[in-house]
Design a protein around this motif. Structure first.
Motif, mmCIF file in Angstrom:
data_model
loop_
_atom_site.group_PDB
_atom_site.id
_atom_site.type_symbol
_atom_site.label_atom_id
_atom_site.label_comp_id
_atom_site.label_asym_id
_atom_site.label_seq_id
_atom_site.Cartn_x
_atom_site.Cartn_y
_atom_site.Cartn_z
ATOM 1 N N MET A 17 -6.322 -54.684 -8.992
ATOM 2 C CA MET A 17 -5.179 -54.518 -9.901
ATOM 3 C C MET A 17 -5.120 -53.081 -10.431
ATOM 4 O O MET A 17 -4.038 -52.503 -10.538
ATOM 5 N N CYS A 18 -6.272 -52.509 -10.755
ATOM 6 C CA CYS A 18 -6.301 -51.114 -11.216
ATOM 7 C C CYS A 18 -5.792 -50.184 -10.122
ATOM 8 O O CYS A 18 -5.037 -49.246 -10.398
ATOM 9 N N ALA A 27 -10.122 -48.340 -14.448
ATOM 10 C CA ALA A 27 -11.064 -48.702 -13.386
ATOM 11 C C ALA A 27 -12.428 -48.074 -13.644
ATOM 12 O O ALA A 27 -13.462 -48.706 -13.441
ATOM 13 N N TRP A 28 -12.424 -46.827 -14.121
ATOM 14 C CA TRP A 28 -13.683 -46.147 -14.423
ATOM 15 C C TRP A 28 -14.409 -46.851 -15.570
ATOM 16 O O TRP A 28 -15.619 -47.053 -15.517
ATOM 17 N N LEU A 30 -14.123 -50.008 -16.383
ATOM 18 C CA LEU A 30 -14.596 -51.269 -15.825
ATOM 19 C C LEU A 30 -15.865 -51.047 -15.013
ATOM 20 O O LEU A 30 -16.829 -51.813 -15.120
ATOM 21 N N TYR A 31 -15.868 -50.007 -14.203
ATOM 22 C CA TYR A 31 -17.070 -49.670 -13.423
ATOM 23 C C TYR A 31 -18.263 -49.456 -14.346
ATOM 24 O O TYR A 31 -19.354 -49.965 -14.101
ATOM 25 N N ASN A 32 -18.054 -48.708 -15.409
ATOM 26 C CA ASN A 32 -19.159 -48.362 -16.305
ATOM 27 C C ASN A 32 -19.770 -49.561 -17.014
ATOM 28 O O ASN A 32 -20.945 -49.522 -17.355
ATOM 29 N N VAL A 33 -19.011 -50.614 -17.229
ATOM 30 C CA VAL A 33 -19.583 -51.796 -17.877
ATOM 31 C C VAL A 33 -20.012 -52.868 -16.878
ATOM 32 O O VAL A 33 -20.622 -53.854 -17.265
ATOM 33 N N SER A 34 -19.692 -52.676 -15.595
ATOM 34 C CA SER A 34 -19.998 -53.735 -14.640
ATOM 35 C C SER A 34 -20.975 -53.355 -13.542
ATOM 36 O O SER A 34 -21.811 -54.161 -13.152
ATOM 37 N N LEU A 35 -20.900 -52.141 -13.022
ATOM 38 C CA LEU A 35 -21.709 -51.795 -11.861
ATOM 39 C C LEU A 35 -22.758 -50.724 -12.110
ATOM 40 O O LEU A 35 -23.575 -50.465 -11.236
ATOM 41 N N ALA A 71 -10.338 -47.458 -6.505
ATOM 42 C CA ALA A 71 -9.560 -47.542 -7.745
ATOM 43 C C ALA A 71 -9.546 -46.240 -8.538
ATOM 44 O O ALA A 71 -8.595 -45.982 -9.275
ATOM 45 N N ILE A 72 -10.572 -45.396 -8.390
ATOM 46 C CA ILE A 72 -10.625 -44.163 -9.193
ATOM 47 C C ILE A 72 -10.045 -42.959 -8.468
ATOM 48 O O ILE A 72 -9.930 -41.883 -9.052
ATOM 49 N N LEU A 73 -9.670 -43.103 -7.201
ATOM 50 C CA LEU A 73 -9.157 -41.968 -6.440
ATOM 51 C C LEU A 73 -7.774 -41.536 -6.917
ATOM 52 O O LEU A 73 -6.973 -42.359 -7.316
ATOM 53 N N GLY A 74 -7.528 -40.219 -6.865
ATOM 54 C CA GLY A 74 -6.178 -39.730 -7.078
ATOM 55 C C GLY A 74 -5.947 -38.812 -8.247
ATOM 56 O O GLY A 74 -4.830 -38.403 -8.485
ATOM 57 N N ASP A 75 -6.967 -38.437 -8.977
ATOM 58 C CA ASP A 75 -6.747 -37.464 -10.044
ATOM 59 C C ASP A 75 -7.902 -36.461 -10.084
ATOM 60 O O ASP A 75 -8.800 -36.502 -9.248
ATOM 61 N N LYS A 76 -7.854 -35.552 -11.045
ATOM 62 C CA LYS A 76 -8.833 -34.466 -11.129
ATOM 63 C C LYS A 76 -10.256 -34.965 -11.348
ATOM 64 O O LYS A 76 -11.204 -34.282 -11.009
ATOM 65 N N LYS A 77 -10.407 -36.148 -11.918
ATOM 66 C CA LYS A 77 -11.735 -36.683 -12.226
ATOM 67 C C LYS A 77 -12.337 -37.457 -11.051
ATOM 68 O O LYS A 77 -13.484 -37.868 -11.105
#
Length: 152
Positions: A17-18, A27-28, A30-35, A71-77
């Motif tokens: 969904m993200c 998404a970032w 979510l990643y930080n609290v899950s994986l 999910a995190i692709l597409g920006d400067k970060k």
């Protein structure tokens, strides 16, 4: 506090969904609290050893890391975050697959794409058409299409 269990299916759906909605920062988070290695356990206590023996748990966990990468692709970060995800999945004892390598190639500019390509090749990884296309796109996006010849 305490140890929580997250359904891998629900986590995968949340990353999808993200991705669909372009919610990279969400998404970032979510990643930080899950994986993250110190984060939420993806499997019930005692299930890890059985999953590790079968290899299914590792494949499922890698697919979640790959979903997070997409999910995190597409920006400067993207690049900084992709490097962190890569470090975490390696730390978890997982081996990158075609999806992982493709997302890592796509996470940065030309130099990063070529570096990921070279690293994968150095480890004997046979790249598929999607990974090679990601190299070409990264190079062509900045007028360096000739640099993509290295991938062939």
């Amino acid at each position: 506090g305490g140890n929580h269990t997250v359904s891998p299916k629900r986590l995968m759906h949340a990353f999808q969904m993200c991705t669909k909605d372009g919610l990279r920062d969400e998404a970032w988070a979510l990643y930080n609290v899950s994986l993250q290695p110190a984060g939420v356990s993806l499997q019930p206590a005692g299930a890890a050893s059985q999953a590790e023996r079968s290899g299914v748990g590792n494949e499922r966990e890698l697919s979640l890391y790959n979903a997070a990468l997409l999910a995190i692709l597409g920006d400067k970060k993207s690049r900084e975050r992709a490097i962190q995800i890569k470090a975490n999945l390696l730390e978890a004892g997982l081996t990158p697959d075609q999806y992982t390598v493709t997302h890592l190639i796509a996470s940065g500019g030309v130099e990063e794409a070529l570096a990921e390509y070279r690293e994968a090749k150095a480890h004997g990884f046979k790249l598929d058409a999607f990974a090679l296309t990601a190299v070409i796109r990264s190079c062509a996006a900045v007028g360096r299409a000739m640099d993509a010849q290295e991938a062939f």
